[in-house]
Design an enzyme around this catalytic site. Structure first.
Site, PDB file in Angstrom:
ATOM      1  N   GLY A  33      48.808  -8.008 130.773  1.00 35.37           N
ATOM      2  CA  GLY A  33      49.129  -7.146 129.673  1.00 35.37           C
ATOM      3  C   GLY A  33      47.910  -7.868 128.466  1.00 35.37           C
ATOM      4  O   GLY A  33      47.398  -7.123 127.884  1.00 35.37           O
ATOM      5  N   HIS A  34      47.620  -9.012 128.451  1.00 37.70           N
ATOM      6  CA  HIS A  34      46.426  -9.637 127.896  1.00 37.70           C
ATOM      7  C   HIS A  34      45.237  -8.953 128.223  1.00 37.70           C
ATOM      8  O   HIS A  34      44.565  -8.893 127.133  1.00 37.70           O
ATOM      9  CB  HIS A  34      46.452 -11.179 128.054  1.00 37.70           C
ATOM     10  CG  HIS A  34      47.622 -12.032 127.735  1.00 37.70           C
ATOM     11  ND1 HIS A  34      48.525 -12.695 128.613  1.00 37.70           N
ATOM     12  CD2 HIS A  34      48.219 -12.180 126.401  1.00 37.70           C
ATOM     13  CE1 HIS A  34      49.548 -13.282 128.114  1.00 37.70           C
ATOM     14  NE2 HIS A  34      49.404 -13.094 126.771  1.00 37.70           N
ATOM     15  N   ASP A 138      55.778  -6.944 121.695  1.00 43.74           N
ATOM     16  CA  ASP A 138      56.448  -7.831 120.741  1.00 43.74           C
ATOM     17  C   ASP A 138      56.322  -6.814 119.306  1.00 43.74           C
ATOM     18  O   ASP A 138      55.687  -7.175 118.231  1.00 43.74           O
ATOM     19  CB  ASP A 138      55.726  -8.950 120.336  1.00 43.74           C
ATOM     20  CG  ASP A 138      55.660  -9.754 121.793  1.00 43.74           C
ATOM     21  OD1 ASP A 138      56.700 -10.725 121.890  1.00 43.74           O
ATOM     22  OD2 ASP A 138      54.648  -9.674 122.479  1.00 43.74           O
ATOM     23  N   ARG A 175      56.631 -15.412 130.558  1.00 47.67           N
ATOM     24  CA  ARG A 175      57.741 -15.988 130.763  1.00 47.67           C
ATOM     25  C   ARG A 175      58.347 -15.376 132.237  1.00 47.67           C
ATOM     26  O   ARG A 175      59.289 -15.963 132.606  1.00 47.67           O
ATOM     27  CB  ARG A 175      58.972 -15.760 129.605  1.00 47.67           C
ATOM     28  CG  ARG A 175      58.445 -16.702 128.556  1.00 47.67           C
ATOM     29  CD  ARG A 175      59.638 -16.575 127.406  1.00 47.67           C
ATOM     30  NE  ARG A 175      59.535 -17.701 126.353  1.00 47.67           N
ATOM     31  CZ  ARG A 175      58.729 -17.198 125.170  1.00 47.67           C
ATOM     32  NH1 ARG A 175      58.294 -16.348 124.723  1.00 47.67           N
ATOM     33  NH2 ARG A 175      58.586 -18.504 124.371  1.00 47.67           N
TER      34      ARG A 175
HETATM   35  P1  AMP Z   1      51.692 -13.907 124.114  1.00 45.20           P
HETATM   36  O1  AMP Z   1      50.459 -15.067 124.776  1.00 45.20           O
HETATM   37  O2  AMP Z   1      53.007 -13.815 124.892  1.00 45.20           O
HETATM   38  O3  AMP Z   1      52.096 -14.498 122.875  1.00 45.20           O
HETATM   39  O4  AMP Z   1      51.107 -12.493 123.921  1.00 45.20           O
HETATM   40  C1  AMP Z   1      49.982 -12.482 123.408  1.00 45.20           C
HETATM   41  C2  AMP Z   1      49.673 -10.934 123.040  1.00 45.20           C
HETATM   42  O5  AMP Z   1      49.977 -10.230 124.098  1.00 45.20           O
HETATM   43  C3  AMP Z   1      50.741 -10.425 122.054  1.00 45.20           C
HETATM   44  O6  AMP Z   1      50.170  -9.453 120.977  1.00 45.20           O
HETATM   45  C4  AMP Z   1      51.644  -9.580 122.840  1.00 45.20           C
HETATM   46  O7  AMP Z   1      52.363  -8.449 122.157  1.00 45.20           O
HETATM   47  C5  AMP Z   1      50.795  -9.038 123.826  1.00 45.20           C
HETATM   48  N1  AMP Z   1      51.296  -8.937 125.138  1.00 45.20           N
HETATM   49  C6  AMP Z   1      52.199  -9.721 126.004  1.00 45.20           C
HETATM   50  N2  AMP Z   1      52.604  -9.105 126.968  1.00 45.20           N
HETATM   51  C7  AMP Z   1      52.125  -7.727 127.002  1.00 45.20           C
HETATM   52  C8  AMP Z   1      52.384  -6.525 127.926  1.00 45.20           C
HETATM   53  N3  AMP Z   1      53.161  -6.516 128.884  1.00 45.20           N
HETATM   54  N4  AMP Z   1      51.630  -5.486 127.387  1.00 45.20           N
HETATM   55  C9  AMP Z   1      50.907  -5.353 126.181  1.00 45.20           C
HETATM   56  N5  AMP Z   1      50.696  -6.500 125.354  1.00 45.20           N
HETATM   57  C10 AMP Z   1      51.444  -7.691 125.855  1.00 45.20           C
END
Ligand code: AMP
Length: 268
Positions: A33-34, A138, A175
């Site tokens: 995703g990142h 999110d 998670r």
């Molecule tokens: P986090 O590290 O979980 O705080 O996420 C960092 C960024 O990655 C945020 O903008 C999230 O919305 C995005 N993100 C996390 N998981 C995904 C995913 N499966 N698909 C797209 N973006 C994601």
């Protein structure tokens, strides 16, 4: 790839910058995703520009007693991930806040996003990007960041990226690694519930109550699942809808065992 670990160094580093830059804020434990966010950032800024990734597990956005301490922090793997992804600058601050801090960026609509708005404002000021990329997974966070940029006049373009999923529909998340194999199997109920609702919408169902009940019916049989909320909102302003509208989005949060997962899907 340059790595910076202090706010002072970040400010020195961006002072001499001439080209454009795009920021991808994360909490690390990086996954596909990142990677998609990084890809979109690169596409946006071109090969001349700079892709900046920040990794900071932000204590301000964790509820007391939640998973702040045990949140995964695989530092060497994340560093290699960024290097391989062609990131130019990795900002991995050891400290972000003063012990006697007294100013926050308050978000009054939901009340849960003070920590996010505060840290993102600090990252915007420290790294002065031209644009920043956020995941639609999110969706509430993305909507509130857009609002913050509008309300506080940050000269930064906000780019939203569609959710990256596993083959069975589960949205990628740092998670997910908390889930054991039974929980991982049951975690598909989030996506199954949302796609069931979308199907009903496509067949003409417009009653929000009936749609939410249908989502509940998909989730209830899963023994390890406990619904935190299921809501159908206007994707622009996050207002809960009573009747379906073109901008409708279903959003849900479900505990699978002890792990709280969130997801959302555009319905129309
Ligand atoms: P986090 O590290 O979980 O705080 O996420 C960092 C960024 O990655 C945020 O903008 C999230 O919305 C995005 N993100 C996390 N998981 C995904 C995913 N499966 N698909 C797209 N973006 C994601």
């Amino acid at each position: 790839m340059k790595i910076i670990e202090s706010t002072d160094a970040a400010q020195v580093c961006v002072r001499g910058r001439t080209g454009k830059s795009v920021l991808v804020p994360t909490m690390g434990a990086l996954h596909r995703g990142h990677l998609e966010l990084i890809r979109v950032a690169r596409e946006h800024v071109g090969n001349e520009g700079e892709v900046v990734v920040s990794i900071f597990v932000n204590p301000l956005q964790f509820e007391p007693g939640s998973d702040f301490e045990k949140y995964p922090r695989p530092e060497p793997a994340d560093e290699k991930f960024c290097e391989d992804a062609g990131v130019n600058l990795l900002f991995r601050p050891r400290e972000m806040y003063f012990d006697d801090r007294s100013v926050y960026v308050e978000e009054t609509r939901s009340g849960h996003f003070r920590g996010v708005c505060t840290v993102v404002s600090k990252l915007f000021n420290l790294l002065a990007p031209n644009a920043a990329v956020f995941g639609r997974k999110d969706y509430q966070q993305l909507a509130i960041i857009r609002r913050m940029v509008r309300d506080l006049n940050f000269p930064i373009e906000i780019i939203g990226v569609p959710t990256v999923r596993e083959a069975d529909g589960l949205a990628l998340s740092s998670r997910n690694q908390y889930l054991n194999s039974e929980e991982r199997a049951e975690a598909t109920v989030l996506y199954r519930a949302m796609t069931r609702v979308k199907e009903l919408v496509e067949r003409g169902e417009h009653s929000v109550t009936k749609l939410i009940d249908a989502a509940r019916d998909v989730i209830s049989p899963a023994k390890r699942a406990r619904i935190d909320y299921i809501t159908i909102v206007d994707a622009e302003n996050l207002e809960p809808l009573e009747k379906l509208r073109p901008s409708a989005l279903i959003a849900l949060a479900v505990f699978i065992g002890k792990t709280r997962l969130i997801d959302n899907l555009q319905l129309t």
